[in-house]
Scaffold this active site. Structure first.
Site, mmCIF file in Angstrom:
data_model
loop_
_atom_site.group_PDB
_atom_site.id
_atom_site.type_symbol
_atom_site.label_atom_id
_atom_site.label_comp_id
_atom_site.label_asym_id
_atom_site.label_seq_id
_atom_site.Cartn_x
_atom_site.Cartn_y
_atom_site.Cartn_z
ATOM 1 N N HIS A 64 -4.726 14.140 35.414
ATOM 2 C CA HIS A 64 -5.567 13.286 34.578
ATOM 3 C C HIS A 64 -6.483 12.465 35.482
ATOM 4 O O HIS A 64 -6.196 12.264 36.670
ATOM 5 C CB HIS A 64 -4.710 12.340 33.745
ATOM 6 C CG HIS A 64 -3.931 13.018 32.665
ATOM 7 N ND1 HIS A 64 -3.258 12.319 31.693
ATOM 8 C CD2 HIS A 64 -3.709 14.331 32.392
ATOM 9 C CE1 HIS A 64 -2.664 13.155 30.867
ATOM 10 N NE2 HIS A 64 -2.914 14.387 31.278
ATOM 11 N N GLU A 66 -6.940 9.326 35.741
ATOM 12 C CA GLU A 66 -6.283 8.176 36.360
ATOM 13 C C GLU A 66 -5.421 8.577 37.549
ATOM 14 O O GLU A 66 -5.406 7.885 38.570
ATOM 15 C CB GLU A 66 -5.393 7.442 35.336
ATOM 16 C CG GLU A 66 -6.130 6.918 34.128
ATOM 17 C CD GLU A 66 -6.079 7.839 32.920
ATOM 18 O OE1 GLU A 66 -5.929 7.328 31.799
ATOM 19 O OE2 GLU A 66 -6.183 9.080 33.096
ATOM 20 N N CYS A 94 -2.388 7.398 28.837
ATOM 21 C CA CYS A 94 -1.154 7.936 28.264
ATOM 22 C C CYS A 94 0.036 7.303 28.993
ATOM 23 O O CYS A 94 -0.126 6.541 29.953
ATOM 24 C CB CYS A 94 -1.128 9.453 28.415
ATOM 25 S SG CYS A 94 -0.947 10.033 30.125
#
Length: 165
Positions: A64, A66, A94
């Site tokens: 992801h 991040e 998430c």
């Protein structure tokens, strides 16, 4: 200790400036066929690192924006802890990403679009109020939310259209 929300704070022009850079990263992701999510990390009003989703390209469910960003920042800062930093991301984090941010000791997370399916900062679930973490992160959502949301919606519309051909 939980994760403190910054709900009462007004959107600053600085937040919008940095979120625009995260949106640029999301657009780079889209150009490579990735889900358009981008992220940047700042410290003392300067850019430390930037990244975007690479899960499809890398065949890696953990890639992801991040997580990619935290990996990049670790190389730049030569550390695995990032105190006094703000992470800007175009989509609400998430559970996996929020957990990684706690471990990295990110001070503040600012996100664009809310994620009703997997958001861990109040949409789907709210881990920002959990008492089980040993670090608190201030969160602020909805910064340039429409721009971030439109990127995602247009991406998935194109994918569905191409799938139906």
């Amino acid at each position: 200790m939980g994760i403190a929300k910054g709900a009462g704070k007004a959107c600053t022009t600085s937040d919008e400036k940095w979120m625009n850079l995260a949106i640029q990263q999301a657009k780079l992701a889209e150009k490579t066929g990735e889900v358009p999510v981008g992220a940047i990390l700042t410290q003392d009003n300067r850019l430390i690192a930037s990244a975007h989703n690479k899960s499809i390209i890398n065949n890696d469910p953990t890639a992801h924006a991040e997580i990619q960003l935290l990996r990049n920042a670790g190389q730049v800062l030569n550390n695995y802890r990032f105190p006094n930093t703000t992470l800007y991301v175009t989509l609400e984090p998430c559970t996996m990403c929020l957990g990684a941010m706690v471990h990295a000791r990110i001070s503040r997370v600012v996100f664009g679009a809310y994620d009703q399916k997997t958001g861990a900062c109040g949409s789907c679930q709210d881990l920002t109020t959990s008492e089980c973490f040993n670090h608190s992160i201030e969160t602020k959502g909805g910064i340039l939310a429409d721009e971030s949301k439109n990127l995602l919606q247009n991406f998935f519309k194109k994918r569905r259209k191409n799938k139906n051909k």
